[in-house]
Design a protein around this motif. Structure first.
Motif, PDB file in Angstrom:
ATOM      1  N   SER A   1       0.872  -1.160   0.168  1.00  0.00           N
ATOM      2  CA  SER A   1      -0.010   0.076  -0.044  1.00  0.00           C
ATOM      3  C   SER A   1       0.723   1.206   0.022  1.00  0.00           C
ATOM      4  O   SER A   1       2.015   1.406   0.100  1.00  0.00           O
ATOM      5  CB  SER A   1      -0.918  -0.244   1.129  1.00  0.00           C
ATOM      6  OG  SER A   1       0.111  -0.080   2.249  1.00  0.00           O
ATOM      7  N   LEU A   2       0.200   2.301  -0.288  1.00  0.00           N
ATOM      8  CA  LEU A   2       0.743   3.643  -0.412  1.00  0.00           C
ATOM      9  C   LEU A   2       0.570   4.360   0.921  1.00  0.00           C
ATOM     10  O   LEU A   2      -0.724   4.922   1.019  1.00  0.00           O
ATOM     11  CB  LEU A   2       0.475   4.449  -1.398  1.00  0.00           C
ATOM     12  CG  LEU A   2       1.064   6.075  -1.595  1.00  0.00           C
ATOM     13  CD1 LEU A   2       2.348   5.840  -1.425  1.00  0.00           C
ATOM     14  CD2 LEU A   2       0.552   6.617  -2.751  1.00  0.00           C
ATOM     15  N   THR A   3       1.322   4.256   1.925  1.00  0.00           N
ATOM     16  CA  THR A   3       0.694   4.871   3.304  1.00  0.00           C
ATOM     17  C   THR A   3       1.665   6.175   3.403  1.00  0.00           C
ATOM     18  O   THR A   3       2.967   6.164   2.724  1.00  0.00           O
ATOM     19  CB  THR A   3       1.118   4.233   4.619  1.00  0.00           C
ATOM     20  OG1 THR A   3       2.285   3.758   4.435  1.00  0.00           O
ATOM     21  CG2 THR A   3       0.282   3.011   4.419  1.00  0.00           C
ATOM     22  N   TYR A   4       1.404   6.961   4.286  1.00  0.00           N
ATOM     23  CA  TYR A   4       2.212   8.201   4.543  1.00  0.00           C
ATOM     24  C   TYR A   4       3.701   7.791   4.864  1.00  0.00           C
ATOM     25  O   TYR A   4       4.784   8.478   4.549  1.00  0.00           O
ATOM     26  CB  TYR A   4       1.692   9.156   5.622  1.00  0.00           C
ATOM     27  CG  TYR A   4       2.678  10.449   5.707  1.00  0.00           C
ATOM     28  CD1 TYR A   4       2.251  11.537   4.909  1.00  0.00           C
ATOM     29  CD2 TYR A   4       3.479  10.326   6.643  1.00  0.00           C
ATOM     30  CE1 TYR A   4       3.249  12.395   5.062  1.00  0.00           C
ATOM     31  CE2 TYR A   4       4.099  11.534   7.001  1.00  0.00           C
ATOM     32  CZ  TYR A   4       4.158  12.473   6.138  1.00  0.00           C
ATOM     33  OH  TYR A   4       4.865  13.794   6.349  1.00  0.00           O
ATOM     34  N   SER A   5       3.802   6.813   5.744  1.00  0.00           N
ATOM     35  CA  SER A   5       4.924   6.511   6.227  1.00  0.00           C
ATOM     36  C   SER A   5       5.705   5.736   5.369  1.00  0.00           C
ATOM     37  O   SER A   5       6.951   5.944   5.361  1.00  0.00           O
ATOM     38  CB  SER A   5       4.858   5.580   7.670  1.00  0.00           C
ATOM     39  OG  SER A   5       4.431   4.409   7.302  1.00  0.00           O
ATOM     40  N   ARG A   6       5.257   4.949   4.504  1.00  0.00           N
ATOM     41  CA  ARG A   6       6.048   4.238   3.567  1.00  0.00           C
ATOM     42  C   ARG A   6       6.756   5.346   2.606  1.00  0.00           C
ATOM     43  O   ARG A   6       7.850   5.262   2.070  1.00  0.00           O
ATOM     44  CB  ARG A   6       5.138   3.173   2.647  1.00  0.00           C
ATOM     45  CG  ARG A   6       5.036   2.004   3.748  1.00  0.00           C
ATOM     46  CD  ARG A   6       4.230   0.951   2.798  1.00  0.00           C
ATOM     47  NE  ARG A   6       5.313   0.065   2.343  1.00  0.00           N
ATOM     48  CZ  ARG A   6       5.223  -0.587   1.117  1.00  0.00           C
ATOM     49  NH1 ARG A   6       3.968  -0.513   0.525  1.00  0.00           N
ATOM     50  NH2 ARG A   6       6.162  -0.806   0.530  1.00  0.00           N
ATOM     51  N   ALA A   7       5.757   6.164   2.229  1.00  0.00           N
ATOM     52  CA  ALA A   7       6.084   7.093   1.129  1.00  0.00           C
ATOM     53  C   ALA A   7       7.342   7.972   1.548  1.00  0.00           C
ATOM     54  O   ALA A   7       8.304   8.333   0.815  1.00  0.00           O
ATOM     55  CB  ALA A   7       4.953   8.196   0.599  1.00  0.00           C
ATOM     56  N   ASP A   8       7.166   8.457   2.685  1.00  0.00           N
ATOM     57  CA  ASP A   8       8.116   9.314   3.553  1.00  0.00           C
ATOM     58  C   ASP A   8       9.455   8.309   3.669  1.00  0.00           C
ATOM     59  O   ASP A   8      10.388   8.940   3.323  1.00  0.00           O
ATOM     60  CB  ASP A   8       7.564   9.598   5.047  1.00  0.00           C
ATOM     61  CG  ASP A   8       8.150  10.804   5.238  1.00  0.00           C
ATOM     62  OD1 ASP A   8       8.485  11.877   4.790  1.00  0.00           O
ATOM     63  OD2 ASP A   8       8.883  10.921   6.573  1.00  0.00           O
TER      64      ASP A   8
END
Lengths: 366, 118
Positions: free
Chosen positions: B26-33
């Motif tokens: 998934s694309l979560t904020y923490s992963r993107a960050d």
């Protein structure tokens, strides 16, 4: 790019036909030898891209010595490469204009020549259809692993490709059809050349790693059989050391790899390995190639490795390139500055961003 | 991750390099960050734009994240919906004005040995 107007949607392909044929040319400029191949590709349209369904080699040029010239052999002689291409086109009965795509690859010590970039642009006359690559060690290693058949061979097993070239040796580990680790070392068959009278001729700077006093021998001096034997042995030991994951100091061009297990298969490729197959060489051996090939093979066998030789070791290289895969991006793009575009011939490296926050280190890369 | 990016992609002798990203999960904020931080770290000291080709349709979000959230000073090019393979080289064309589409030509290098060893 006037053709772009033909696009109407993201999935629409540029060309309408389902099957197309493309002629492609590959020019390989190595430390020791160069050659040309011309191939016909049949490409089939998929969803929004073309994929190669079959390849047929139309012509392969003889292997020739890479034409170095000038003081200290610092230049690649461009005219000779050009006539090599013209000659190949003639023999293949192909017009220059019919070549749709191609690759020029400069490898090993050829890259260190002053006019390497100029040579890479050699085929500008093919109107930008060519990719020209100054292959770094990583790309070369990966290419050798694919070209030698090692990647294929490793399906269901563990293989190591040792590609001994004229200037460098590339070592690539393949497990179950994937490249997992690679390195490159300063060992090559042509880092010392002999004159017609058997004296020391041109020596590449990295040759000093293997001499007794760590100096380059003087041009025209003689090397005794013993000295030569020792030099070859140091080089072969360096190859073995790299396979066993040992630290090699200055001979190491990339980070070392982990030790290759004895249970795996070593696939030898590269121009030097040609000697082992007893193929009548098209170029006379005036360098260390022949001795290095046999010594390395023997040493690896003594160390307990199973050895295979690539089918066509010296040509374990490129055929050409397919260039019929136009895609458009547009669902959600972000470009901070449109003046950066267009970009040409940028190499792509694949990265998987996995569920856990880490990058798969096992991916092939260069 | 930053190590992997720098080691895997920049071997010193190349200029611009494009990263093909296969974003699994998934694309979560923490992963993107974490991803963006990693890429910036990995490209540190290299005078090259951040050029990413995504397989999944997330390029816009990631691109904005670099600029808005991380204040990234480097130019950023993020494109999506592209499936690249290894040994691909790409031409990225200029943006087509009416549609906002970006043409990408992928070229693959072909090898002459697909056969098993004898």
């Amino acid at each position: 790019m006037s053709e772009s107007r033909r696009f109407t949607s993201a999935d629409r392909a540029l060309v309408e036909s389902d099957i197309i044929e493309v002629l492609t040319l590959g020019l390989d400029i190595g430390s020791a030898t160069s050659h040309v191949s011309i191939s016909r590709l049949t490409m089939v349209r998929g969803h929004n891209r073309y994929t190669v369904s079959s390849t047929e080699v139309v012509y392969q040029s003889p292997v020739m010595k890479t034409p170095f010239g000038g003081e200290g052999r610092a230049f690649i002689v461009r005219t000779e490469l050009e006539s090599m291409i013209d000659d190949s086109l003639l023999k293949a009965n192909v017009n220059r204009d019919d070549i749709e795509s191609g690759v020029v690859i400069l490898t090993g010590n050829a890259l260190r020549r002053h006019n390497a970039r100029q040579i890479a642009d050699l085929l500008a006359s093919f109107s930008g259809k060519f990719i020209s690559i100054s292959a770094g060690d990583r790309l070369e290693s990966t290419m050798a692993a694919y070209g030698s058949g090692t990647v294929q061979e490793s399906v269901g097993g563990d293989c190591l490709n040792v590609d001994i070239g004229g200037g460098t040796t590339k070592i690539t580990r393949c497990v179950n059809g994937k490249v997992t680790e690679l390195t490159a070392i300063e060992v090559g068959g042509r880092i010392l050349q002999f004159t017609d009278w058997g004296q020391v001729g041109h020596a590449e700077p990295n040759f000093r790693l293997y001499t007794a006093n760590n100096q380059l021998p003087e041009y025209g001096s003689g090397l005794s059989e013993d000295e030569l034997e020792q030099i070859i042995d140091r080089m072969a030991q360096t190859v073995l050391g790299a396979i066993q994951g040992r630290e090699l100091g200055d001979a190491q061009r990339l980070d070392r790899i982990t030790e290759f297990p004895k249970s795996g298969t070593v696939v030898l490729s590269g121009g030097v390995s040609q000697w082992i197959m007893n193929i009548e060489p098209s170029v006379e051996c005036d360098d260390l190639g022949q001795r290095l090939a046999f010594r390395t093979r023997d040493l690896l066998q003594e160390a307990g490795y199973t050895i295979k030789i690539a089918n066509d070791p010296i040509r374990a290289t490129v055929l050409g390139a397919s260039q019929q895969r136009m895609q458009v991006s547009g669902n959600t793009v972000y470009i901070s500055d449109e003046r950066l575009l267009p970009i040409r011939n940028a190499p792509v490296s694949l990265v998987q961003y996995l569920q856990r926050i880490s990058i798969n280190r096992q991916l092939p890369s260069w | 991750m930053s190590d992997s990016v720098s080691k895997a992609l920049f071997n010193g002798d190349h200029g611009l390099r494009v990263l093909g990203i296969d974003w699994l999960g998934s694309l979560t904020y923490s992963r993107a960050d974490a991803f963006c931080h990693g890429v910036i770290q990995g490209l540190k000291g290299l005078n090259t734009p951040i050029t990413l080709l995504f397989k999944q349709d997330i390029a816009g979000l990631i691109g904005i994240h670099f600029i808005e959230e991380l204040g990234c000073q480097k130019p950023v090019i993020c494109l999506d919906g592209l499936d690249q393979v290894d040994f691909d080289f790409v031409d990225i064309g200029e943006v087509i004005n009416q549609t906002g589409l970006v043409p990408v030509v992928a070229k693959s290098i072909l090898f002459n040995s697909g056969s098993k060893l004898s």
